[in-house]
Enzyme design. Sequence first.
Site, PDB file in Angstrom:
ATOM      1  N   PHE A  99       7.431   3.242   3.236  1.00  0.00           N
ATOM      2  CA  PHE A  99       6.759   2.252   4.078  1.00  0.00           C
ATOM      3  C   PHE A  99       7.533   0.918   4.105  1.00  0.00           C
ATOM      4  CE2 PHE A  99       3.265  -1.024   3.135  1.00  0.00           C
ATOM      5  CZ  PHE A  99       3.222  -1.520   4.432  1.00  0.00           C
ATOM      6  N   ILE A 100       7.728   0.316   2.957  1.00  0.00           N
ATOM      7  CA  ILE A 100       8.379  -1.003   2.942  1.00  0.00           C
ATOM      8  C   ILE A 100       9.884  -0.857   3.178  1.00  0.00           C
ATOM      9  CG2 ILE A 100       8.791  -3.109   1.581  1.00  0.00           C
ATOM     10  CD1 ILE A 100       6.139  -2.461   0.072  1.00  0.00           C
ATOM     11  N   THR A 126       7.671  10.772  -1.375  1.00  0.00           N
ATOM     12  CA  THR A 126       6.489  10.242  -0.664  1.00  0.00           C
ATOM     13  C   THR A 126       6.891   9.670   0.689  1.00  0.00           C
ATOM     14  OG1 THR A 126       6.702   8.051  -1.692  1.00  0.00           O
ATOM     15  CG2 THR A 126       5.286   9.638  -2.817  1.00  0.00           C
ATOM     16  N   SER A 152       5.567  -5.670  -9.099  1.00  0.00           N
ATOM     17  CA  SER A 152       4.158  -5.507  -8.688  1.00  0.00           C
ATOM     18  C   SER A 152       3.238  -6.499  -9.374  1.00  0.00           C
ATOM     19  CB  SER A 152       3.702  -4.091  -9.029  1.00  0.00           C
ATOM     20  OG  SER A 152       2.299  -4.000  -8.920  1.00  0.00           O
ATOM     21  N   SER A 153       2.263  -6.971  -8.595  1.00  0.00           N
ATOM     22  CA  SER A 153       1.236  -7.870  -9.129  1.00  0.00           C
ATOM     23  C   SER A 153       0.372  -7.173 -10.166  1.00  0.00           C
ATOM     24  CB  SER A 153       0.340  -8.363  -7.995  1.00  0.00           C
ATOM     25  OG  SER A 153      -0.352  -7.264  -7.448  1.00  0.00           O
ATOM     26  N   TYR A 188       1.520   2.756 -14.409  1.00  0.00           N
ATOM     27  CA  TYR A 188       2.330   2.216 -13.305  1.00  0.00           C
ATOM     28  C   TYR A 188       2.656   0.735 -13.543  1.00  0.00           C
ATOM     29  CZ  TYR A 188       3.188   0.256  -8.618  1.00  0.00           C
ATOM     30  OH  TYR A 188       3.705  -0.430  -7.547  1.00  0.00           O
ATOM     31  N   LYS A 244       6.397  -0.922 -13.872  1.00  0.00           N
ATOM     32  CA  LYS A 244       6.949  -1.949 -12.977  1.00  0.00           C
ATOM     33  C   LYS A 244       7.361  -3.182 -13.789  1.00  0.00           C
ATOM     34  CE  LYS A 244       7.260  -1.407  -9.077  1.00  0.00           C
ATOM     35  NZ  LYS A 244       8.288  -0.648  -8.287  1.00  0.00           N
ATOM     36  N   ARG A 289      -8.436  -8.069  -3.238  1.00  0.00           N
ATOM     37  CA  ARG A 289      -6.982  -8.017  -3.298  1.00  0.00           C
ATOM     38  C   ARG A 289      -6.408  -9.075  -2.360  1.00  0.00           C
ATOM     39  NH1 ARG A 289      -7.998  -5.173  -6.920  1.00  0.00           N
ATOM     40  NH2 ARG A 289      -7.252  -3.080  -7.443  1.00  0.00           N
ATOM     41  N   ARG A 347     -12.307   3.176  -9.894  1.00  0.00           N
ATOM     42  CA  ARG A 347     -11.168   4.046 -10.175  1.00  0.00           C
ATOM     43  C   ARG A 347     -10.501   3.644 -11.497  1.00  0.00           C
ATOM     44  NH1 ARG A 347      -6.726   4.038  -5.506  1.00  0.00           N
ATOM     45  NH2 ARG A 347      -5.979   2.328  -6.775  1.00  0.00           N
TER      46      ARG A 347
HETATM   47  P1  NAD Z   1       6.389   4.340  -0.474  1.00  0.00           P
HETATM   48  O1  NAD Z   1       5.860   5.481  -1.289  1.00  0.00           O
HETATM   49  O2  NAD Z   1       6.086   4.318   0.974  1.00  0.00           O
HETATM   50  O3  NAD Z   1       7.979   4.204  -0.660  1.00  0.00           O
HETATM   51  C1  NAD Z   1       8.653   4.546  -1.844  1.00  0.00           C
HETATM   52  C2  NAD Z   1       9.843   5.427  -1.462  1.00  0.00           C
HETATM   53  O4  NAD Z   1      10.566   5.747  -2.649  1.00  0.00           O
HETATM   54  C3  NAD Z   1       9.423   6.755  -0.840  1.00  0.00           C
HETATM   55  O5  NAD Z   1      10.126   6.948   0.383  1.00  0.00           O
HETATM   56  C4  NAD Z   1       9.819   7.814  -1.874  1.00  0.00           C
HETATM   57  O6  NAD Z   1      10.183   9.045  -1.285  1.00  0.00           O
HETATM   58  C5  NAD Z   1      10.955   7.115  -2.595  1.00  0.00           C
HETATM   59  N1  NAD Z   1      11.157   7.557  -3.975  1.00  0.00           N
HETATM   60  C6  NAD Z   1      10.230   7.695  -4.950  1.00  0.00           C
HETATM   61  N2  NAD Z   1      10.804   8.103  -6.099  1.00  0.00           N
HETATM   62  C7  NAD Z   1      12.127   8.222  -5.832  1.00  0.00           C
HETATM   63  C8  NAD Z   1      13.234   8.621  -6.611  1.00  0.00           C
HETATM   64  N3  NAD Z   1      13.102   9.009  -7.895  1.00  0.00           N
HETATM   65  N4  NAD Z   1      14.464   8.638  -6.028  1.00  0.00           N
HETATM   66  C9  NAD Z   1      14.620   8.294  -4.728  1.00  0.00           C
HETATM   67  N5  NAD Z   1      13.601   7.912  -3.939  1.00  0.00           N
HETATM   68  C10 NAD Z   1      12.362   7.875  -4.491  1.00  0.00           C
HETATM   69  O7  NAD Z   1       5.855   3.007  -1.185  1.00  0.00           O
HETATM   70  P2  NAD Z   1       5.895   1.487  -0.675  1.00  0.00           P
HETATM   71  O8  NAD Z   1       4.493   1.064  -0.530  1.00  0.00           O
HETATM   72  O9  NAD Z   1       6.845   1.341   0.441  1.00  0.00           O
HETATM   73  O10 NAD Z   1       6.460   0.778  -1.991  1.00  0.00           O
HETATM   74  C11 NAD Z   1       7.811   0.351  -2.097  1.00  0.00           C
HETATM   75  C12 NAD Z   1       7.996  -0.361  -3.426  1.00  0.00           C
HETATM   76  O11 NAD Z   1       7.163  -1.501  -3.497  1.00  0.00           O
HETATM   77  C13 NAD Z   1       7.655   0.468  -4.664  1.00  0.00           C
HETATM   78  O12 NAD Z   1       8.621   0.184  -5.645  1.00  0.00           O
HETATM   79  C14 NAD Z   1       6.303  -0.054  -5.110  1.00  0.00           C
HETATM   80  O13 NAD Z   1       6.104   0.102  -6.498  1.00  0.00           O
HETATM   81  C15 NAD Z   1       6.435  -1.506  -4.715  1.00  0.00           C
HETATM   82  N6  NAD Z   1       5.147  -2.159  -4.467  1.00  0.00           N
HETATM   83  C16 NAD Z   1       4.399  -1.764  -3.394  1.00  0.00           C
HETATM   84  C17 NAD Z   1       3.211  -2.438  -3.124  1.00  0.00           C
HETATM   85  C18 NAD Z   1       2.330  -2.042  -1.970  1.00  0.00           C
HETATM   86  O14 NAD Z   1       1.256  -2.612  -1.851  1.00  0.00           O
HETATM   87  N7  NAD Z   1       2.730  -1.124  -1.104  1.00  0.00           N
HETATM   88  C19 NAD Z   1       2.806  -3.500  -3.949  1.00  0.00           C
HETATM   89  C20 NAD Z   1       3.579  -3.821  -5.062  1.00  0.00           C
HETATM   90  C21 NAD Z   1       4.783  -3.175  -5.291  1.00  0.00           C
HETATM   91  C1  UD1 Z   2      -1.359  -1.429  -4.677  1.00  0.00           C
HETATM   92  C2  UD1 Z   2      -0.115  -0.571  -4.465  1.00  0.00           C
HETATM   93  C3  UD1 Z   2       0.743  -0.635  -5.694  1.00  0.00           C
HETATM   94  C4  UD1 Z   2       1.030  -2.089  -5.994  1.00  0.00           C
HETATM   95  C5  UD1 Z   2      -0.236  -2.907  -6.145  1.00  0.00           C
HETATM   96  C6  UD1 Z   2       0.112  -4.384  -6.275  1.00  0.00           C
HETATM   97  C7  UD1 Z   2      -0.297   1.331  -2.958  1.00  0.00           C
HETATM   98  C8  UD1 Z   2      -0.702   2.754  -2.774  1.00  0.00           C
HETATM   99  N1  UD1 Z   2      -0.500   0.810  -4.196  1.00  0.00           N
HETATM  100  O1  UD1 Z   2      -2.147  -0.887  -5.757  1.00  0.00           O
HETATM  101  O2  UD1 Z   2       1.968   0.043  -5.450  1.00  0.00           O
HETATM  102  O3  UD1 Z   2       1.863  -2.247  -7.089  1.00  0.00           O
HETATM  103  O4  UD1 Z   2      -1.014  -2.754  -4.960  1.00  0.00           O
HETATM  104  O5  UD1 Z   2      -0.919  -5.215  -5.995  1.00  0.00           O
HETATM  105  O6  UD1 Z   2       0.190   0.708  -2.051  1.00  0.00           O
HETATM  106  N2  UD1 Z   2      -9.787   2.094  -2.920  1.00  0.00           N
HETATM  107  C9  UD1 Z   2     -11.028   2.490  -2.436  1.00  0.00           C
HETATM  108  N3  UD1 Z   2     -11.069   3.617  -1.674  1.00  0.00           N
HETATM  109  C10 UD1 Z   2      -9.960   4.357  -1.389  1.00  0.00           C
HETATM  110  C11 UD1 Z   2      -8.698   3.918  -1.877  1.00  0.00           C
HETATM  111  C12 UD1 Z   2      -8.644   2.772  -2.645  1.00  0.00           C
HETATM  112  O7  UD1 Z   2     -12.042   1.846  -2.687  1.00  0.00           O
HETATM  113  O8  UD1 Z   2     -10.095   5.379  -0.697  1.00  0.00           O
HETATM  114  C13 UD1 Z   2      -9.729   0.863  -3.738  1.00  0.00           C
HETATM  115  C14 UD1 Z   2      -9.025   1.060  -5.071  1.00  0.00           C
HETATM  116  O9  UD1 Z   2      -9.904   1.602  -6.047  1.00  0.00           O
HETATM  117  C15 UD1 Z   2      -8.594  -0.368  -5.379  1.00  0.00           C
HETATM  118  C16 UD1 Z   2      -8.308  -0.965  -3.987  1.00  0.00           C
HETATM  119  O10 UD1 Z   2      -8.965  -0.107  -3.051  1.00  0.00           O
HETATM  120  O11 UD1 Z   2      -9.661  -1.062  -5.981  1.00  0.00           O
HETATM  121  C17 UD1 Z   2      -6.833  -1.004  -3.657  1.00  0.00           C
HETATM  122  O12 UD1 Z   2      -6.290   0.281  -3.934  1.00  0.00           O
HETATM  123  P1  UD1 Z   2      -4.815   0.716  -3.454  1.00  0.00           P
HETATM  124  O13 UD1 Z   2      -4.666   0.494  -2.021  1.00  0.00           O
HETATM  125  O14 UD1 Z   2      -4.582   2.096  -3.996  1.00  0.00           O
HETATM  126  O15 UD1 Z   2      -3.893  -0.383  -4.133  1.00  0.00           O
HETATM  127  P2  UD1 Z   2      -3.733  -0.905  -5.651  1.00  0.00           P
HETATM  128  O16 UD1 Z   2      -4.202   0.097  -6.640  1.00  0.00           O
HETATM  129  O17 UD1 Z   2      -4.275  -2.281  -5.684  1.00  0.00           O
END
Ligand code: NAD
Ligand code: UD1
Length: 321
Positions: A12-13, A36, A119-120, A143, A147, A211, A272
């Site tokens: 995604f990112i 993923t 990550s936060s 997790y 991080k 959040r 959760r």
């Molecule tokens: P995402 O799952 O969409 O992207 C992660 C990508 O990493 C995927 O394409 C997956 O296939 C790849 N990947 C996983 N393990 C791998 C490995 N061993 N080798 C090569 N590729 C691998 O997740 P995202 O939401 O885009 O998150 C990106 C980054 O940001 C992650 O490091 C996540 O921990 C961090 N992050 C995300 C959030 C959020 O809210 N989405 C918040 C805090 C931190």
């Molecule tokens: C997310 C990120 C994580 C990141 C963190 C930083 C994803 C999948 N996870 O975690 O990588 O490091 O933010 O802030 O992007 N919930 C529901 N119903 C659902 C799904 C979730 O109520 O069907 C709730 C969860 O219990 C949680 C909140 O929504 O309380 C957010 O959950 P989620 O989107 O999975 O994110 P985080 O666990 O905060």
Amino acid sequence: MARYLITGIAGFIGSTLARALVEQGHAVRGIDNLSTGSLDNLAEIRSSIDFQQMDLLDAAGMRSACEGIDYVLHQAALASVPRSVKDPLASHESNVNGTLNLLIAARDAKVRRIVYAASSSAYGDQPTQPKQEAMSPLPLSPYAVQKLACEYYIQSFYRSYGLEGICLRYFNIFGPRQAADSPYSGVIAKFTTTMMAGQTPTIFGDGLTSRDFNYVENAVSANLLACLAPSSVATGRVFNIGTGESHTLNEVYAAIAGQLGFTAEPIYGPPRAGDIKHSLADIRRATDELGYQPKARFHEGLRKTVAWYLAEAEKKAPAAR
Ligand code: NAD
Ligand code: UD1
């Protein structure tokens, strides 16, 4: 023009970063093991980037991926709290061992700087809000520990080998292309697509969990600023990347339901495991030192996100009919 390596580029990112860099005329290489992520996320730019399907744990592969690179934007990880609770070893392998492998490759290839998707979740459930970088971390889930461990590795690679690094502690990032099809998907992607399917999403807990939801464009701008920051700030330091505003799950549910015209009340389930209750960023350090401004606001980002999922469903509709 600079040369970027994006790990997790099919995610995604990572894919959103890739589109922004290609648009700006930079050279982009990307690796992803597609665990993923999906190549669909790269469809429009596939011919403009050097994509290699590769795991972070492939030492020789990562060495060659880092050759000739200026900036590494390290996004690859198994990015889910509940997934790490279910299988801590698998997420440790990717999130910690994979990052260490990448750091060794980046050090040996003498890349200019690594920008890390931290990550936060590192703050855990401490009551003080907003979260400031100077607070002691208190990671709850495997997790969060993983991080945070990588932040320490990035700091140690600066101190031990002089590899410049910046840790961007993303708060909850959302936007188009966030995966919606897994039990580990982010809440906004999940609520949106569940409602679109005419089903009622489940809120884990009482709905007052909150959040700092940050639209993905803001995370992209933070990464670009982190590459440009002076060397004096790239010493393994940590920056909150949020908005400074938070929203409860009840608010998120209502906003998405309003946009989709979905009228059912939410189902409430047990909280959760591994979840933190509230998360809100103090973004002054990033604002002052990186020039970061979260220009895209929550409701505007949500409108764009829901519109994207609707448009995607529309594209697939003829096949489904
Ligand atoms: P995402 O799952 O969409 O992207 C992660 C990508 O990493 C995927 O394409 C997956 O296939 C790849 N990947 C996983 N393990 C791998 C490995 N061993 N080798 C090569 N590729 C691998 O997740 P995202 O939401 O885009 O998150 C990106 C980054 O940001 C992650 O490091 C996540 O921990 C961090 N992050 C995300 C959030 C959020 O809210 N989405 C918040 C805090 C931190
Ligand atoms: C997310 C990120 C994580 C990141 C963190 C930083 C994803 C999948 N996870 O975690 O990588 O490091 O933010 O802030 O992007 N919930 C529901 N119903 C659902 C799904 C979730 O109520 O069907 C709730 C969860 O219990 C949680 C909140 O929504 O309380 C957010 O959950 P989620 O989107 O999975 O994110 P985080 O666990 O905060």
